[in-house]
Design a protein around this motif. Structure first.
Motif, mmCIF file in Angstrom:
data_model
loop_
_atom_site.group_PDB
_atom_site.id
_atom_site.type_symbol
_atom_site.label_atom_id
_atom_site.label_comp_id
_atom_site.label_asym_id
_atom_site.label_seq_id
_atom_site.Cartn_x
_atom_site.Cartn_y
_atom_site.Cartn_z
ATOM 1 N N PRO A 1 13.145 4.811 -24.529
ATOM 2 C CA PRO A 1 12.494 3.459 -24.040
ATOM 3 C C PRO A 1 11.049 3.062 -24.704
ATOM 4 O O PRO A 1 10.502 4.055 -25.147
ATOM 5 N N PRO A 2 10.852 1.628 -24.972
ATOM 6 C CA PRO A 2 11.521 0.547 -24.328
ATOM 7 C C PRO A 2 12.587 0.050 -25.538
ATOM 8 O O PRO A 2 12.885 -1.138 -25.385
ATOM 9 N N ASN B 1 15.349 0.894 -26.245
ATOM 10 C CA ASN B 1 16.809 0.725 -26.178
ATOM 11 C C ASN B 1 16.934 -0.655 -25.461
ATOM 12 O O ASN B 1 17.757 -1.483 -25.667
ATOM 13 N N PHE C 1 17.185 2.008 -18.394
ATOM 14 C CA PHE C 1 16.849 1.525 -19.639
ATOM 15 C C PHE C 1 15.246 2.237 -19.955
ATOM 16 O O PHE C 1 15.061 3.116 -20.316
ATOM 17 N N LEU C 2 14.111 1.626 -19.005
ATOM 18 C CA LEU C 2 12.726 2.155 -19.415
ATOM 19 C C LEU C 2 12.501 3.253 -18.609
ATOM 20 O O LEU C 2 11.402 3.899 -18.959
ATOM 21 N N SER D 1 16.408 7.839 -21.294
ATOM 22 C CA SER D 1 17.082 7.638 -22.603
ATOM 23 C C SER D 1 18.585 7.876 -22.719
ATOM 24 O O SER D 1 18.941 7.682 -23.698
#
Length: 464
Positions: free
Chosen positions: A80-81, A83, A172-173, A176
């Motif tokens: 993240p971020p 991704n 998401f954030l 991983s």
């Protein structure tokens, strides 16, 4: 352990069926994704499958909208971020101009989730209101966020923005592991619940399926008397792990349980709109390049297509024997009020399948099954504060399930598993016994610059 259905697993249960051609098959309520972030659920399954060999990864989770635009989660950065940024950069629904028009202040809660503060900030908003405030591009909203919103069995206007933000954090954030997931290698019964049945039985647990709970009252030979269709059962402590409707019914039939305010709280629990699962056994295979699972948006009521013979052993054996395929179609938050509506939705699902996978139109349907259910919790705007918690006014009664509040970043099946373990911990502590460790993604975003920016923004807002 009492289970109302004749099988284990609840909404992830499975039961035997027989097709018109005499084939014995296993039916279920449809596809479930076992994400890598479902730490507590996976630890539970590892009790009978230490290496989780009965789960297999799905290589991608493609999305396609009504205009043919497609997204994919394969090959995204894991950290993240990057991704989330990589997904947006690669998506055909995001343009550079869309990035520039985003409202960073409105988007900050998505990037800096902390439970339960995010519910205090966003729960009164609907998911689509938050996306409006962010200036999220319409195409990306439909292809990505609406797909995930409807996985909660709700339309974006009926889903809490806080729940959407927590979902974004989980996948998401906050982690991983991303949005790629595992699925069982065989039916839910063979892969999950039959082994767990044997495991519990070996420990001395008595499992009673096909047994409903008609009410609970204090007293009996122990602390509580549970009235069932098979007669009374006495217990020292109870975990109520039911759907929302079942919990309402048990509370209504148990006037001496808890207190009036708590029973009124349970009575206010709402169920999400109905959903439809339509499974087809076809006499020819679908094209080899078709994904095992496809999320859809803008294709009428169709929300996803699963090709079971690409990952489930029983379906694969049937497909090989009949030179066919087993396909499942889902409609979440379906517009259904009566039986004719259900038939119309099922027909429309099949027509949309033929448009997306044209080779399916040439196949003959060997048999089909349609399920209509409405027993999932609704996470409506403004509902979090009134959501029941694991603990209750009675220290011998605890709750578990995906509709039960726990102030950790978990959702769906993982929330059910996590509240179940927490419920066990609460009761074990009463008997002086050690409980279970709980694991979740971090309770805050992992990209520190965004966290510092959010704190500064919050400080400026406080001063103003």
């Amino acid at each position: 352990m009492l289970e109302k259905q004749p099988y284990l697993g609840g909404r992830v249960g499975a039961w035997p069926d027989r097709l018109r051609d005499g084939s014995d098959v296993t039916m279920s309520r449809g596809f479930h994704a076992f994400f890598k972030q479902y730490y507590n659920l996976r630890h539970l399954l590892a009790r009978t499958d230490p290496a989780l060999e009965r789960l297999t990864p799905v290589g991608d989770y493609p999305l396609i909208d009504g205009q043919g635009r497609a997204d994919s989660f394969r090959g995204l950065p894991r950290r993240p971020p990057w991704n989330a940024l990589g997904f947006a950069w690669r998506s055909p629904t995001f343009a550079l101009g869309d990035m520039l028009r985003l409202n960073p202040r409105a988007a900050m809660p998505l990037a800096t989730v902390q439970v339960s503060q995010v519910y205090e900030r966003l729960d009164d908003l609907a998911a689509d209101e938050l996306l409006d405030a962010i200036n999220f591009p319409a195409a990306a909203r439909h292809l990505a966020f609406e797909v995930f919103s409807r996985s909660f069995f709700a339309r974006p206007g009926d889903l809490s923005a806080a729940e959407l933000a927590v979902m974004f954090h989980i996948y998401f954030l906050g982690s991983s592991e991303g949005l790629l997931f595992d699925v069982p290698t065989d039916t839910f019964a063979a892969s999950l619940w039959d082994p767990l049945d044997s495991y519990l039985t070996d420990l001395g647990v008595k499992l009673r399926t096909g047994t409903s709970v008609d009410g609970i009252e204090p007293g009996g030979d122990l602390r509580y008397r549970v009235h069932t269709g098979d007669g009374p059962l006495d217990a020292d402590a109870i975990v109520l792990a039911t759907d929302s409707a079942g919990l309402r019914e048990i509370a209504s039939a148990s006037p001496d349980l808890g207190d009036p305010a708590w029973r009124d709280q349970l009575a206010r629990m709402r169920s999400a709109p109905p959903f439809v699962v339509h499974r087809l056994w076809l006499d020819r295979p679908l094209a080899l390049h078709r994904a095992p699972f496809l999320g859809t948006s803008g294709w009428g009521p169709l929300d996803n297509i699963s090709i079971l013979d690409r990952y489930e052993s029983e379906a694969l054996h049937w497909a090989l024997e009949h030179r066919g395929s087993v396909v499942e179609l889902h409609a979440y938050a379906a517009p259904i009020d009566d039986q004719p509506d259900q038939a119309a939705v099922s027909d429309e699902l099949v027509q949309q399948l033929y448009k997306i996978y044209p080779e399916a139109a040439a196949a003959q349907v060997v048999d089909s099954r349609t399920l209509l259910r409405q027993d999932c919790p609704l996470f409506a705007p403004g509902g979090f504060a009134d959501r029941p918690t694991v603990t209750t006014p009675d220290d011998g009664i605890v709750l578990a399930g995906d509709g039960i509040r726990i102030d950790l970043p978990v959702a769906l099946m993982e929330r059910a598993a996590t509240t179940g373990l927490h419920a066990a911990n609460v009761l074990l502590a009463r008997f002086g016994l050690q409980g279970h460790d709980l694991f979740t993604v971090p309770n805050h975003g992992r990209f520190q610059p965004l966290q510092r920016l959010a704190r500064r923004s919050g400080s400026r807002a406080d001063r103003s």
